[in-house]
Design a protein around this motif. Structure first.
Motif, PDB file in Angstrom:
ATOM      1  N   TYR A  36       4.405   5.500  -5.824  1.00  0.00           N
ATOM      2  CA  TYR A  36       4.104   5.533  -7.148  1.00  0.00           C
ATOM      3  C   TYR A  36       2.686   6.523  -7.547  1.00  0.00           C
ATOM      4  O   TYR A  36       3.640   7.237  -8.390  1.00  0.00           O
ATOM      5  CB  TYR A  36       3.594   4.438  -7.962  1.00  0.00           C
ATOM      6  CG  TYR A  36       2.857   4.363  -8.804  1.00  0.00           C
ATOM      7  CD1 TYR A  36       3.997   4.419 -10.268  1.00  0.00           C
ATOM      8  CD2 TYR A  36       1.521   4.078  -9.203  1.00  0.00           C
ATOM      9  CE1 TYR A  36       3.716   4.343 -11.312  1.00  0.00           C
ATOM     10  CE2 TYR A  36       0.760   4.235 -10.576  1.00  0.00           C
ATOM     11  CZ  TYR A  36       2.150   4.318 -11.702  1.00  0.00           C
ATOM     12  OH  TYR A  36       1.554   4.504 -12.748  1.00  0.00           O
ATOM     13  N   PHE A  37       1.960   6.393  -7.327  1.00  0.00           N
ATOM     14  CA  PHE A  37       0.698   7.402  -7.709  1.00  0.00           C
ATOM     15  C   PHE A  37       1.656   9.579  -7.119  1.00  0.00           C
ATOM     16  O   PHE A  37       0.984   9.720  -8.239  1.00  0.00           O
ATOM     17  CB  PHE A  37      -0.388   7.410  -6.239  1.00  0.00           C
ATOM     18  CG  PHE A  37      -1.462   6.914  -7.377  1.00  0.00           C
ATOM     19  CD1 PHE A  37      -1.507   6.340  -8.676  1.00  0.00           C
ATOM     20  CD2 PHE A  37      -1.935   4.934  -6.112  1.00  0.00           C
ATOM     21  CE1 PHE A  37      -2.082   4.896  -8.979  1.00  0.00           C
ATOM     22  CE2 PHE A  37      -2.724   4.468  -6.895  1.00  0.00           C
ATOM     23  CZ  PHE A  37      -3.191   4.229  -7.873  1.00  0.00           C
ATOM     24  N   ASP A  38       1.618   9.429  -5.671  1.00  0.00           N
ATOM     25  CA  ASP A  38       2.006  10.052  -5.622  1.00  0.00           C
ATOM     26  C   ASP A  38       3.298  10.810  -6.340  1.00  0.00           C
ATOM     27  O   ASP A  38       4.121  12.096  -7.068  1.00  0.00           O
ATOM     28  CB  ASP A  38       3.131  10.457  -4.150  1.00  0.00           C
ATOM     29  CG  ASP A  38       3.651  11.834  -4.111  1.00  0.00           C
ATOM     30  OD1 ASP A  38       2.902  12.523  -3.876  1.00  0.00           O
ATOM     31  OD2 ASP A  38       4.800  12.100  -3.257  1.00  0.00           O
ATOM     32  N   SER A  39       4.693   9.894  -6.950  1.00  0.00           N
ATOM     33  CA  SER A  39       5.877  10.615  -7.943  1.00  0.00           C
ATOM     34  C   SER A  39       4.752  10.547  -8.964  1.00  0.00           C
ATOM     35  O   SER A  39       6.066  11.985  -9.755  1.00  0.00           O
ATOM     36  CB  SER A  39       7.279   9.659  -7.774  1.00  0.00           C
ATOM     37  OG  SER A  39       6.543   8.132  -7.897  1.00  0.00           O
ATOM     38  N   ASN A  40       3.992  10.004  -9.574  1.00  0.00           N
ATOM     39  CA  ASN A  40       3.518   9.942 -10.901  1.00  0.00           C
ATOM     40  C   ASN A  40       2.558  10.776 -10.950  1.00  0.00           C
ATOM     41  O   ASN A  40       2.501  11.538 -11.993  1.00  0.00           O
ATOM     42  CB  ASN A  40       3.457   8.610 -11.258  1.00  0.00           C
ATOM     43  CG  ASN A  40       4.764   8.557 -11.657  1.00  0.00           C
ATOM     44  OD1 ASN A  40       5.298   7.589 -12.928  1.00  0.00           O
ATOM     45  ND2 ASN A  40       5.353   6.904 -11.167  1.00  0.00           N
ATOM     46  N   PHE A  41       1.759  11.101 -10.240  1.00  0.00           N
ATOM     47  CA  PHE A  41       0.639  11.920 -10.669  1.00  0.00           C
ATOM     48  C   PHE A  41       0.124  13.021  -9.703  1.00  0.00           C
ATOM     49  O   PHE A  41      -0.553  13.467 -10.133  1.00  0.00           O
ATOM     50  CB  PHE A  41      -0.578  10.859 -10.546  1.00  0.00           C
ATOM     51  CG  PHE A  41      -0.165   9.462 -11.575  1.00  0.00           C
ATOM     52  CD1 PHE A  41      -0.854   9.992 -12.923  1.00  0.00           C
ATOM     53  CD2 PHE A  41      -0.788   8.707 -11.728  1.00  0.00           C
ATOM     54  CE1 PHE A  41      -0.439   8.445 -13.494  1.00  0.00           C
ATOM     55  CE2 PHE A  41      -0.549   7.013 -12.244  1.00  0.00           C
ATOM     56  CZ  PHE A  41      -0.702   7.625 -13.344  1.00  0.00           C
ATOM     57  N   ARG A  55       0.910  -0.992  -0.450  1.00  0.00           N
ATOM     58  CA  ARG A  55      -0.332   0.247  -0.131  1.00  0.00           C
ATOM     59  C   ARG A  55       0.896   1.177   0.109  1.00  0.00           C
ATOM     60  O   ARG A  55       0.776   2.119  -0.560  1.00  0.00           O
ATOM     61  CB  ARG A  55      -0.610  -0.410   1.295  1.00  0.00           C
ATOM     62  CG  ARG A  55      -2.275  -1.286   1.463  1.00  0.00           C
ATOM     63  CD  ARG A  55      -3.221  -0.935   1.873  1.00  0.00           C
ATOM     64  NE  ARG A  55      -2.510  -0.881   3.401  1.00  0.00           N
ATOM     65  CZ  ARG A  55      -2.587  -2.238   4.321  1.00  0.00           C
ATOM     66  NH1 ARG A  55      -2.515  -3.075   3.445  1.00  0.00           N
ATOM     67  NH2 ARG A  55      -1.871  -2.142   5.592  1.00  0.00           N
ATOM     68  N   THR A  56       2.211   1.620   0.672  1.00  0.00           N
ATOM     69  CA  THR A  56       2.526   2.586   0.920  1.00  0.00           C
ATOM     70  C   THR A  56       2.925   2.305  -0.846  1.00  0.00           C
ATOM     71  O   THR A  56       3.580   3.863  -1.220  1.00  0.00           O
ATOM     72  CB  THR A  56       3.972   2.067   1.888  1.00  0.00           C
ATOM     73  OG1 THR A  56       3.183   1.651   2.725  1.00  0.00           O
ATOM     74  CG2 THR A  56       4.597   3.675   2.156  1.00  0.00           C
ATOM     75  N   ALA A  57       3.942   1.252  -0.946  1.00  0.00           N
ATOM     76  CA  ALA A  57       4.311   1.822  -2.539  1.00  0.00           C
ATOM     77  C   ALA A  57       3.897   2.439  -3.479  1.00  0.00           C
ATOM     78  O   ALA A  57       4.283   2.835  -4.581  1.00  0.00           O
ATOM     79  CB  ALA A  57       5.294   0.178  -2.821  1.00  0.00           C
ATOM     80  N   LYS A  58       2.272   1.359  -3.730  1.00  0.00           N
ATOM     81  CA  LYS A  58       1.289   1.984  -4.509  1.00  0.00           C
ATOM     82  C   LYS A  58       1.404   3.974  -4.344  1.00  0.00           C
ATOM     83  O   LYS A  58       0.929   4.412  -5.576  1.00  0.00           O
ATOM     84  CB  LYS A  58       0.130   1.620  -4.230  1.00  0.00           C
ATOM     85  CG  LYS A  58      -0.578   1.493  -5.530  1.00  0.00           C
ATOM     86  CD  LYS A  58      -2.377   0.507  -6.108  1.00  0.00           C
ATOM     87  CE  LYS A  58      -2.627   0.675  -4.444  1.00  0.00           C
ATOM     88  NZ  LYS A  58      -4.068  -0.762  -4.359  1.00  0.00           N
TER      89      LYS A  58
END
Length: 629
Positions: free
Chosen positions: A500-505, A494-497
Motif C-alpha cells: 500500500y505504501f509502495d503503490s501510493n506514496f 505487513r506485506t499488504a501494508k
C-alpha cells in the motif's frame, strides 16, 4: 300267734282281690288291643290315600313356584337384553357393565348351545357398546385447538377423562379373549373389536399430537433462513425434544388406557400412534435438508448445528421411537442423520472451492472495501467454534486434507484415527486462511490500478487479521488457528501494508529523490510532479477508505504515511528554497509540509464521523492548492 295268723289271712284275702283285679284289667286291655288292631286295619287304606294326595299337592306347589320363577327370569332376561341393545345411558355405565358381566358369567354354567350362543351375542353387543363409549371419550380428549404460543407446551391427556375411562378399561380387560377363553363363542369377535378400538385410539392420539407439534416444525423451517444458524439448529433440537417428550407421555398413558395389554398389542398401537410424529419429523427435516442443499455454502453452520442436535438425541430416539414400537427396522432420525452428514461432509471442500472460485469470478473494477468472500469466510470461521464437535467429527470422517479437492489431496489416503479434534480443525482453518489470502492476492492483482488494488488487499487482510486474531468476538476463534495460520495472516498484513505504501506514496518520494539534474527547471518539475501525484493520492483516498473498520490500525498507518512523506518533503523544500528556483515559489510549492501532513491525516479520518472543523480545514487546504473534491 292268733294275731299273726289273722294278719296273714288278711293279706291273702287282699292278694286274691288284687289278682282278680289284674285279671280283669288284662282282659279289658286285650279286648282294647284287639279293637285297635281292627281300627288300624280299617283306617290304613285311607291314610295311604291321604299321604299320596299330600305329596301331589306339594309337587304341584313346587311346580307352580318354578313356573313363576322361570317366568320372572325370562322377564328379567328380556329386560337385560333390551338394556344391552340400548347401550350404556348417562350415569348408568356401572349398572350396564354389571349386566354384561352377569350375562357373560351365565355362559360358564350348563346352558344349552343355543342359549350360550344367544347370550354370547349379547355379551359381544354389550362389549361393542362399551367400546363405542371408550372411543367417544378418547375422541373428546383428542380434539380441540392446540396451544400455539411461541414456545411449545405439552398438553397432557385430560386427568378427568382418564378417570372416566379407567372403569371402562378395567371392564374391557376382563372380557373373554381366545387366549384366555378358547371355548367362549364371542371371544374372537370381542378381540377383533378390541383391536379395532385400540388402533382407533392410536390413530386419534397420533393425529392430535401431530396437530399440536406441526406448527412448531413449520415455524422452525421458516425461521431457518432468517435467524442465527446455530440458534436455528438448536430450535430443531428443541423440536425433537418436544416430540420425544410427547411420545414418552403418550406411551405412559397408552399403557394405562389400552384394553389389550399384551406387549405385541401395545407395540402395535404405539407404532400407530407415533407414525404421524415420525412422518412430521421426516417432512420437517426433509424441508430443512432441501433448504441446506439449495445453498450449502450459506447454511453450512446450520447443517452442522442440526447434525449436532440429531446426534445428541440419537440414543433417546432409539429407545423411545424404535425399541418400544413394532418398527424395529425403521429409524427416521438415523436416516436423516445420514443425509445431513453427507451434506456436512460435502460443505468443507465446497467452502474452499467457493473461496477459490471467487478469485476468478470478479468482473470489472473491484471496490476497495471488504468483499463478500472475505466477510463470509470470517463469518464461517467465527461460527465454527459453536459447532466444533460436529465439524471435527465431519473432518475426521472426511480425512485429513481431503477437503482440498483438486489440490493434490488423495481421497481416502489421509484418514487418521489418532488425530484429535483440535489438530484436524487447525489443519482445515490453515487451508481456509491460506485459500482466502491467495484469493485476495489474486483479486488485488487483477485490479487495473495497482494503487487501488493495494488498498483493497490491505483492507481485506486487515479485516481477516482483526476479526480472527486481534479483536475476535470470542476467545475461542483464535484457538481454532494454529501458529502457522496466525503467522501467515500477520505476515500478509505487513506485506499488504508495505505494498500500500509502495503503490501510493513511493512515487511521491521518487519525485523528491536527488538526481544529477539540479537545474531550476528540474526543481520546478519535481515540485509540480510531486503535488500532481499528491493530488491523485488525495483523490484516491477520497474514493477509497483505508481500514475504515479498525481505528487503531488506521491511526498507525496515518502516522507511518506522515513519517514516510513529510520529512522527505521538508528536506526537499529546505534544500531548494535558498536557491531561488522561482520568482513565485508558491506557484510550485502549493502546500507547506504541515499542510501536507494535515491532509494526509485527513485521508484516514472516518467520513461519517469526521468533525466538521477538521473537514472544513481539509477542504480549505485543497481549495488553496487549486484542487476540489
Amino acid at each position: 300267734m292268733d294275731d299273726e295268723t289273722a294278719e296273714i289271712e288278711l293279706l291273702e284275702q287282699n292278694l286274691n282281690k288284687t289278682r282278680q283285679i289284674s285279671q280283669r284289667m288284662t282282659t279289658i286291655l286285650s279286648s282294647f288291643d284287639t279293637r285297635l288292631v281292627k281300627l288300624e286295619k280299617s283306617i290304613l287304606p285311607l291314610y295311604n290315600s291321604t299321604q299320596l294326595l299330600t305329596r301331589r299337592a306339594r309337587n304341584i306347589e313346587s311346580a307352580l313356584g318354578k313356573i313363576d320363577e322361570i317366568a320372572s327370569y325370562q322377564e328379567g332376561i328380556a329386560a337385560e337384553e333390551a338394556l344391552v341393545l340400548r347401550g350404556p345411558q348417562p350415569g348408568q355405565l356401572h349398572e350396564y357393565i354389571e349386566v354384561v358381566q352377569r350375562m357373560n358369567a351365565t355362559i360358564a354354567f350348563g346352558m344349552g348351545d343355543t342359549g350360550a350362543r344367544d347370550t354370547a351375542r349379547l355379551v359381544e353387543t354389550g362389549a361393542k357398546k362399551v367400546l363405542q363409549r371408550y372411543t367417544e371419550l378418547v375422541a373428546e380428549a383428542s380434539s380441540g385447538t392446540p396451544i400455539n404460543g411461541p414456545d411449545f407446551e405439552l398438553i397432557p391427556f385430560d386427568p378427568a377423562m382418564i378417570a372416566a375411562l379407567r372403569p371402562i378399561v378395567d371392564f374391557l380387560r376382563t372380557l373373554p379373549l381366545p387366549r384366555t377363553h378358547p371355548s367362549h363363542p364371542a371371544a374372537p369377535a370381542i378381540q377383533s373389536a378390541l383391536k379395532e378400538a385400540q388402533k382407533g385410539y392410536g390413530d386419534m392420539r397420533g393425529a392430535w399430537v401431530k396437530k399440536c407439534l406441526e406448527v412448531y416444525g413449520k415455524r422452525a423451517v421458516e425461521r431457518a433462513g432468517t435467524i442465527d444458524a446455530v440458534n436455528s439448529g438448536e430450535e430443531f433440537g428443541r423440536f425433537i425434544q418436544n416430540m420425544l417428550n410427547v411420545a414418552e407421555d403418550e406411551y405412559a398413558v397408552l399403557n394405562e388406557l389400552a384394553p389389550l395389554t399384551a406387549p405385541s398389542f401395545i407395540a402395535s398401537t404405539y407404532t400407530t400412534l407415533i407414525t404421524p410424529l415420525t412422518s412430521l419429523f421426516s417432512s420437517t427435516f426433509s424441508s430443512l435438508s432441501a433448504l441446506i442443499k439449495r445453498s450449502l455454502h450459506k447454511y453450512t453452520i446450520l447443517a452442522l448445528s442440526a447434525y449436532s442436535c440429531l446426534l445428541e438425541y440419537q440414543e433417546q430416539w432409539e429407545d423411545i421411537m424404535v425399541n418400544r414400537s413394532s418398527r424395529k427396522d425403521s429409524n427416521d432420525l438415523k436416516d436423516m442423520l445420514q443425509a445431513i452428514r453427507a451434506s456436512c461432509q460435502r460443505s468443507f471442500p465446497e467452502f474452499l472451492a467457493d473461496i477459490k472460485i471467487a478469485a476468478s469470478s470478479s468482473q470489472g473494477e473491484l471496490s476497495t472495501g471488504v468483499v463478500s468472500v472475505t466477510m463470509s469466510t470470517v463469518e464461517y470461521l467465527e461460527r465454527l467454534p459453536d459447532v466444533r464437535e460436529a465439524a471435527a467429527s465431519m473432518l475426521k470422517s472426511l480425512g485429513d486434507g481431503n477437503w482440498k479437492m483438486g489440490e493434490g489431496a488423495q481421497v481416502g489416503k489421509a484418514k487418521r484415527d489418532d488425530i484429535d479434534d483440535r489438530t484436524i480443525l487447525e489443519h482445515f482453518t490453515f487451508d481456509a486462511v491460506s485459500m482466502i489470502v491467495n484469493t485476495l492476492q489474486t483479486l488485488g492483482r487483477t485490479n487495473r490500478r495497482p494503487a487501488f488494488g493495494s488498498i483493497f488487499l490491505l483492507n481485506n487482510i486487515s479485516y481477516l487479521l482483526t476479526r480472527l486474531i486481534l479483536k475476535p468476538r470470542s476467545p475461542e476463534i483464535p484457538a481454532l488457528l494454529s501458529d502457522p495460520s496466525k503467522n501467515m495472516l500477520q505476515s500478509n498484513f505487513r506485506t499488504a501494508k508495505a505494498a500500500y505504501f509502495d503503490s501510493n506514496f513511493s512515487p511521491l518520494l521518487q519525485t523528491l529523490a536527488e538526481d544529477k539534474d539540479k537545474s531550476k527547471s528540474a526543481t520546478k518539475e519535481k515540485f509540480t510532479r510531486f503535488f500532481d501525484l499528491f493530488e491523485e493520492v488525495a483523490e484516491r483516498h477520497t474514493l477509497a477508505r483505508v481500514l475504515h473498520d479498525d481505528d487503531e490500525s488506521r491511526e498507525t498507518v496515518a502516522d507511518e504515511a506522515v513519517k514516510l512523506v513529510v520529512p522527505s518533503l521538508q528536506r526537499f523544500i529546505q534544500r531548494n528554497m535558498g536557491k531561488d528556483f522561482s520568482k513565485n515559489p508558491k506557484k510550485y510549492i502549493k502546500m507547506s509540509a504541515e499542510e501536507v501532513e494535515s491532509l494526509i491525516k485527513s485521508f484516514y479520518l472516518e467520513r461519517d464521523n469526521m468533525p466538521p472543523p477538521a473537514e472544513r480545514a481539509t477542504n480549505n487546504l485543497l481549495i488553496q492548492a487549486g484542487w476540489s473534491r
